[in-house]
Design a protein around this motif. Sequence first.
Motif, PDB file in Angstrom:
ATOM      1  N   UNK A 186       0.835  -1.206   0.000  1.00  0.00           N
ATOM      2  CA  UNK A 186       0.000   0.000   0.000  1.00  0.00           C
ATOM      3  C   UNK A 186       0.875   1.264   0.000  1.00  0.00           C
ATOM      4  N   UNK A 187       2.013   1.194   0.672  1.00  0.00           N
ATOM      5  CA  UNK A 187       2.927   2.339   0.689  1.00  0.00           C
ATOM      6  C   UNK A 187       3.472   2.612  -0.706  1.00  0.00           C
ATOM      7  N   UNK A 188       3.873   1.581  -1.404  1.00  0.00           N
ATOM      8  CA  UNK A 188       4.406   1.759  -2.762  1.00  0.00           C
ATOM      9  C   UNK A 188       3.345   2.299  -3.713  1.00  0.00           C
ATOM     10  N   UNK A 189       2.095   1.893  -3.518  1.00  0.00           N
ATOM     11  CA  UNK A 189       1.001   2.445  -4.326  1.00  0.00           C
ATOM     12  C   UNK A 189       0.845   3.937  -4.060  1.00  0.00           C
ATOM     13  N   UNK A 190       0.999   4.334  -2.804  1.00  0.00           N
ATOM     14  CA  UNK A 190       0.887   5.753  -2.462  1.00  0.00           C
ATOM     15  C   UNK A 190       1.972   6.564  -3.162  1.00  0.00           C
ATOM     16  N   UNK A 191       3.173   6.023  -3.209  1.00  0.00           N
ATOM     17  CA  UNK A 191       4.266   6.709  -3.907  1.00  0.00           C
ATOM     18  C   UNK A 191       3.912   6.887  -5.384  1.00  0.00           C
ATOM     19  N   UNK A 192       3.430   5.832  -6.005  1.00  0.00           N
ATOM     20  CA  UNK A 192       3.062   5.891  -7.423  1.00  0.00           C
ATOM     21  C   UNK A 192       2.010   6.967  -7.684  1.00  0.00           C
ATOM     22  N   UNK A 193       1.025   7.052  -6.803  1.00  0.00           N
ATOM     23  CA  UNK A 193      -0.045   8.034  -6.984  1.00  0.00           C
ATOM     24  C   UNK A 193       0.477   9.466  -6.840  1.00  0.00           C
ATOM     25  N   UNK A 194       1.417   9.691  -5.937  1.00  0.00           N
ATOM     26  CA  UNK A 194       1.986  11.024  -5.782  1.00  0.00           C
ATOM     27  C   UNK A 194       2.822  11.407  -6.998  1.00  0.00           C
ATOM     28  N   UNK A 195       3.520  10.440  -7.563  1.00  0.00           N
ATOM     29  CA  UNK A 195       4.277  10.700  -8.793  1.00  0.00           C
ATOM     30  C   UNK A 195       3.317  11.058  -9.930  1.00  0.00           C
ATOM     31  N   UNK A 196       2.227  10.324 -10.042  1.00  0.00           N
ATOM     32  CA  UNK A 196       1.222  10.625 -11.071  1.00  0.00           C
ATOM     33  C   UNK A 196       0.622  12.007 -10.875  1.00  0.00           C
ATOM     34  N   UNK A 197       0.578  12.468  -9.620  1.00  0.00           N
ATOM     35  CA  UNK A 197       0.021  13.797  -9.329  1.00  0.00           C
ATOM     36  C   UNK A 197       1.026  14.915  -9.559  1.00  0.00           C
TER      37      UNK A 197
END
Length: 489
Positions: free
Chosen positions: A266-277
């Motif tokens: 879940x932490x790695x998914x959060x990183x991905x979403x912030x990069x997409x943002x």
Amino acid sequence: MASGQTSSVEVTRALLDRTAAVDEQVHAYLHVDGEGALAAAADIDARRKAGEQLGALAGVPIAIKDLMATKGLPTTAGSKMLEGWIPPYDATVVANIRRAGLPLLGKVNMDEFAMGSSTEHSAFGPTHNPWDLDRIPGGSGGGSSAALASFQAPLATGTDTGGSIRQPAAVTGTVGTKPTYGGVSRYGLVALASSLDQAGPCARTVLDTALLHEVMAGHDPMDSTSIDAPVPPVVEAARRGDVKGLKIGIVKELTGDGYQPGVLARFNESIELLVEAGAEVVDVSCPNFEYALATYYLILPSEASSNLARFDAMRYGLRVAPEGIASPSAEQVMAASRDAGFGDEVKRRIILGTYALSSGYYDAYYGSAQKVRRLIAQDFDAAFTQADVLLSPTAPTTAFRLGDKLDDPMAMYLNDIATIPANLAGVPGMSLPSGLADEDGLPAGVQILAPAMADDRLYTVGAALERALTDRWGGPLLAQAPELTAKGA
């Protein structure tokens, strides 16, 4: 409320009804003040009807952690030592909340004197996690987080000495912020470790947390450590939530071994979403974080042993006469009272702290820990030259089962491994839900850390991540209260 669709009295009564229906299972509250809450709600409704301009949270009920002094209401700090104590004054935080027009629903459960990571060390029984009643709700502020997750309160206060706001938020799917040390007054809080304790807001969304942060914070001349500076623009940041161009540092020492795979996923998914943002991610290293746990468990017990020395059975608190002694001395009464009034974890930490401060050991233990604390602060300083905020999982695992770690203090202490460094350095931190771990379907949390007095950055990043996660999930993680059941092994 502002539009007239509902009233504070209606909302307050609904929450009190919810508490009456479910708190026997959850045990979030130690004291419910229905009469006082409804009276405060009625007052706000009358003021609103009269056309008075009120704050954004006026009329929104709140639960108060039971180590904040509340005039006319019991304040026990989860301990038999203070059972029945009714303060003659309000803590500054509570005074600010009353002034803003928030009805106080009552006082919520906690580990005794805030010593614990599970709320199992409360002298009045454990609180249960609404996601699974067999699990812990975090600690020491498990009553606050459980009240939020079970929809018994929309807002709650907490205190964070080594993670006691952020870790409960992580394991219950709620949001919690530890402000910059000195950003919220400590006056009227039952002290644990004075150089580490920090009051802060708890809620179910980032914006709600920011609105409460703004109410609680500000300079207080009654607290010598209070920062005489404007409150960072946390509400504006939470409404904006734009991370384009921000550098986010991933702390090498706060991931990897010892972290549950589902939490890391879940932490790695959060990183991905912030990069997409639009954020940029960089890796940072804080090598002295390795010593944070050991440093903390020398400094905290030392300060706790000093602070809790006031409970001497002479001035206030529990007084017990020793058995079999006709005319006991003051020392004998003190010993009997402390034996009866303090729980095992409190006694353990007092003994540790007294030893660390004793003649011949002070420099070797407490003095050395303070030197390492300085190194940890320097690690933060270096990391913030490379990144605007830092990111890590909040806790290494999801909520563990009640009783699993009660007899293993070291295993319990490891729950705070990612949150402790912020308290040692005095920097602000936030936890918000990152999703449900695959292994057990329980909430995991992501932690955001910012430089001192840059609390608004927490809300900028938190709001952006919350929005991205909510879009991915199709709605908030806590769109409704979890079904209150014990899931079993």
